[in-house]
Write a protein that holds these residues in place. Structure first.
Motif, PDB file in Angstrom:
ATOM      1  N   UNK A   1     -22.669 -55.667  12.225  1.00 58.28           N
ATOM      2  CA  UNK A   1     -23.254 -54.522  13.145  1.00 58.28           C
ATOM      3  C   UNK A   1     -22.641 -55.106  14.559  1.00 58.28           C
ATOM      4  N   UNK A   2     -22.034 -55.897  14.727  1.00 57.59           N
ATOM      5  CA  UNK A   2     -21.314 -56.250  16.127  1.00 57.59           C
ATOM      6  C   UNK A   2     -19.899 -56.741  16.042  1.00 57.59           C
ATOM      7  N   UNK A   3     -19.053 -56.864  17.078  1.00 63.21           N
ATOM      8  CA  UNK A   3     -17.632 -57.353  17.094  1.00 63.21           C
ATOM      9  C   UNK A   3     -17.587 -58.751  16.423  1.00 63.21           C
ATOM     10  N   UNK A   4     -18.447 -59.551  16.913  1.00 64.70           N
ATOM     11  CA  UNK A   4     -18.440 -61.094  16.376  1.00 64.70           C
ATOM     12  C   UNK A   4     -18.987 -61.101  15.038  1.00 64.70           C
ATOM     13  N   UNK A   5     -19.788 -60.381  14.403  1.00 65.03           N
ATOM     14  CA  UNK A   5     -20.074 -60.462  12.854  1.00 65.03           C
ATOM     15  C   UNK A   5     -18.960 -59.701  12.034  1.00 65.03           C
ATOM     16  N   UNK A   6     -18.198 -58.836  12.883  1.00 65.26           N
ATOM     17  CA  UNK A   6     -16.971 -58.395  11.886  1.00 65.26           C
ATOM     18  C   UNK A   6     -15.808 -59.341  12.002  1.00 65.26           C
ATOM     19  N   UNK A   7     -15.691 -59.977  13.166  1.00 66.22           N
ATOM     20  CA  UNK A   7     -14.606 -60.976  13.213  1.00 66.22           C
ATOM     21  C   UNK A   7     -14.991 -62.237  12.197  1.00 66.22           C
ATOM     22  N   UNK A   8     -16.204 -62.530  12.086  1.00 62.90           N
ATOM     23  CA  UNK A   8     -16.658 -63.519  11.239  1.00 62.90           C
ATOM     24  C   UNK A   8     -16.533 -63.274   9.679  1.00 62.90           C
ATOM     25  N   UNK A   9     -16.980 -61.800   9.473  1.00 62.09           N
ATOM     26  CA  UNK A   9     -16.918 -61.373   8.160  1.00 62.09           C
ATOM     27  C   UNK A   9     -15.257 -61.267   7.765  1.00 62.09           C
ATOM     28  N   UNK A  10     -14.584 -60.490   8.633  1.00 61.97           N
ATOM     29  CA  UNK A  10     -13.170 -60.038   8.294  1.00 61.97           C
ATOM     30  C   UNK A  10     -12.020 -60.726   8.895  1.00 61.97           C
TER      31      UNK A  10
END
Length: 154
Positions: free
Chosen positions: A10-19
Motif C-alpha cells: 500500500x505504499x511506494x516503499x512496500x512496492x519497492x520491497x515487494x517487487x
C-alpha cells in the motif's frame, strides 16, 4: 505500512520491497498509452475549435477567453471520450494484485471485452467527460490568462 499478507503493498516503499524498483513503474506503459493520445486529441481538438470560433484572431492566443474556455471544454470532453477504453484497461491493470505477474495490455483489453462486451471499454465514459470537459475548459482559459498577464508584465 502494508495492507497485510493478503493484499497488495500500500505504499511506494512496500512496492519497492515487494517487487523491486521496477515495481514502482508497473503500469507506466499503459498510462502512456492513455495519456499521450489524450494530449494529442485535447490540444488538436481545442485548436480546431478555437480557430473555428474565432478565425480572425491573428494568433490562437489572441482569441477571447470565452473562446479559449469553450475550446478547452470541447477538447477535454472529446479527449476523455476517445481515450476511455485505454483508461478502462489502465484501471484494470492497476487494480490487479501487485503480487500477480504483469499482464500485456492486449490481454487485459481482451478480458474486459470477454467479461462485458465491447461496450465495457466505455465504462465510466460519462463521468470522465463530465470531469475532463470543464476541467480543461478552465485550465485552457486560465493558462491563456496567465500567459497574457506575464507577457504584458514583461
Amino acid at each position: 505500512q502494508t495492507s497485510g499478507a493478503a493484499g497488495p503493498p500500500s505504499s511506494p516503499l512496500a512496492v519497492a520491497r515487494s517487487l523491486g524498483p521496477r515495481g514502482l513503474y508497473r503500469g507506466l506503459a499503459v498510462c502512456a498509452l492513455r495519456d499521450a493520445p489524450f494530449s494529442v486529441v485535447l490540444f488538436s481538438t481545442a485548436a480546431a475549435v478555437r480557430w473555428g470560433l474565432h478565425p480572425s484572431a491573428p494568433s490562437p492566443a489572441e482569441a477571447p477567453l470565452g473562446v479559449q474556455a469553450v475550446a478547452g471544454f470541447v477538447g477535454g470532453g472529446v479527449a476523455a471520450l476517445v481515450t476511455t477504453p485505454a483508461d478502462v484497461v489502465k484501471t484494470r491493470t492497476q487494480l490487479a494484485c501487485a503480487a500477480a505477474p504483469a499482464r500485456p495490455v492486449a490481454a487485459v483489453a481482451a478480458e474486459v471485452v470477454a467479461q462485458g462486451g465491447v461496450g465495457a471499454l466505455l465504462n465510466g465514459a460519462t463521468m470522465r467527460v463530465a470531469l475532463c470537459a470543464p476541467l480543461y475548459g478552465i485550465a485552457c482559459s486560465v493558462y491563456e490568462l496567465q500567459k497574457r498577464y506575464w507577457t504584458s508584465a514583461m
